[in-house]
Design an enzyme around this catalytic site. Structure first.
Site, PDB file in Angstrom:
ATOM      1  CD  GLU A  40     -37.417 -13.081  16.979  1.00 42.37           C
ATOM      2  OE1 GLU A  40     -37.511 -12.093  16.225  1.00 42.37           O
ATOM      3  OE2 GLU A  40     -38.383 -13.819  17.256  1.00 42.37           O
ATOM      4  CE1 TYR A 123     -39.901  -8.383  17.644  1.00 45.03           C
ATOM      5  CE2 TYR A 123     -37.642  -8.824  16.970  1.00 45.03           C
ATOM      6  CZ  TYR A 123     -38.968  -9.187  17.028  1.00 45.03           C
ATOM      7  OH  TYR A 123     -39.365 -10.373  16.488  1.00 45.03           O
ATOM      8  CG  ASP A 141     -42.546  -6.980  14.817  1.00 43.66           C
ATOM      9  OD1 ASP A 141     -43.659  -6.701  15.311  1.00 43.66           O
ATOM     10  OD2 ASP A 141     -42.395  -7.881  13.980  1.00 43.66           O
TER      11      ASP A 141
END
Length: 355
Positions: A40, A123, A141
């Site tokens: 991520e 996020y 996102d």
DNA sequence: CAAACGTGGGT
DNA sequence: TACCCAAGTTT
């Protein structure tokens, strides 16, 4: 709550669609928090294709959180070299150390605790909490903003924090117990492969087409609404490749600001004539003897454009003001951002020619 | 909250 | 060429 009903039905379609359409990506092998977390962070503002190689190399070098916490910064930067946004990897290590000291080395399983880790915002916290721990925490996102704008036919500017917050709340209300991780990934997968930006949405392949209000209203191409981008400013620089013996001069950048802590070839923030360049070489104590070549290069950052004039000098003295790196060190030891790695092929060739 | 913070690929 | 981006966070 018409919106809630629409989203709820969309969730069902997405969950049914995802298993057969998910790409086989390296970070989808398991739900190990360290793996998901690393991916991520790397994927922030970065393409999947660009990340794959970095992800594999990083995990091979630093297989677990303890190894990451203990790694020297030079190794971290070398592993991140060329990926950009270098504070990401420093925050990654800060968070690893937080996990070692504050969580006994075990990645925390609650959104609020995950959110406190360095480099993890709303996020990423939502993504990890849902994917790894099945918490009903949306990960909003760019993909999800686009998908949501279109399903709801919402023409709000998605760059406004309020709008992102609203989408997050609306999604949280329909997160499906036991399939939270799947929904997070399904939403992003749809945005990445079907509900894509620009003029190329593949509505014919979309599992949510019949529910999508933008599709019904034929406004898909107008969404999402984005804020205007600011123009880049141009900066002129002169870059110096000082060659002496089998080495070239490099130096470490400041630990604040652009390309913080990375290595660079010496440079000045304006355009120099060859005469001024030689004079600066004298001032720095390298005693330039021959101007081997000069070239113009442009490097574009998000917010700045560097117009660089680069002078390659053969020099007499390896002065103390710089670090002198041979070909092996330039490639294997010092992390050069792309703006300076541009010159590396020519540097290596010159080092190879005349020792 | 706007600006800073990288890079590479597509049109 | 110029612009748009791609799985954002920090200050």
């Amino acid at each position: 709550m018409r919106t809630n009903q629409l989203l709820s039905e969309s969730v069902e379609k997405l969950l049914a669609w995802y298993p057969a359409h998910a790409r086989d990506l390296p970070w989808r092998q398991d739900q190990e928090p360290y793996h998901v977390w690393l991916s991520e962070i790397m994927l922030q503002q970065t393409r999947v294709e660009a990340v794959k190689g970095y992800y594999r190399r990083f995990l091979q070098a630093l297989p677990d959180i303890a190894a990451l916490a203990d790694a020297p910064e030079e190794q971290l930067l070398k592993l991140w070299e060329g990926l950009g946004y270098y504070n990401r990897v420093r925050n990654l290590q800060k968070a690893a150390r937080q996990i070692m000291t504050e969580h006994s080395g075990v990645f925390p399983g609650e959104y609020a605790k995950i959110r406190k880790l360095s480099g993890i915002g709303p996020y990423t916290a939502g993504a990890i909490a849902s994917i790894c721990f099945e918490q009903p925490t949306p990960a909003v996102d760019g993909n999800v903003l686009r998908v949501m704008s279109r399903i709801l036919n919402d023409h709000s500017c998605v760059d406004l924090p309020k709008v992102k917050q609203r989408f997050t709340e609306q999604l949280a209300a329909v997160y499906p117990a036991g399939q939270c991780g799947m929904l997070t990934q399904a939403l992003m997968e749809l945005g990445a492969t079907v509900c894509v930006p620009n003029g190329a949405p593949r509505c014919d392949a979309c599992p949510v087409r019949e529910l999508c209000i933008a599709h019904e209203q034929q406004t898909v191409e107008q969404l999402p609404v984005r804020a205007e981008k600011k123009k880049r400013r141009i900066e002129h620089r002169t870059v110096f490749v000082f060659l002496c013996g089998d080495a070239a001069a490099v130096r470490k950048r400041e630990d604040k600001g652009l390309l913080a802590g990375l290595w660079e070839f010496p440079n000045l923030p304006h355009t120099c004539t060859p005469e001024e360049a030689i004079a600066w070489g004298e001032e720095m104590g390298v005693h330039p003897t021959a101007l081997l070549q000069s070239q113009e290069r442009v490097h574009i950052f998000t917010h700045i454009e560097w117009h660089m004039t680069c002078y390659f000098f053969r020099c007499l003295h390896q002065s103390d003001g710089f670090v002198w790196a041979d070909a092996d060190a330039l490639q294997g030891q010092y992390s050069l951002p792309t703006a300076f790695r541009l010159f590396l092929p020519d540097v290596l060739e010159l080092l190879n020619q005349a020792p």
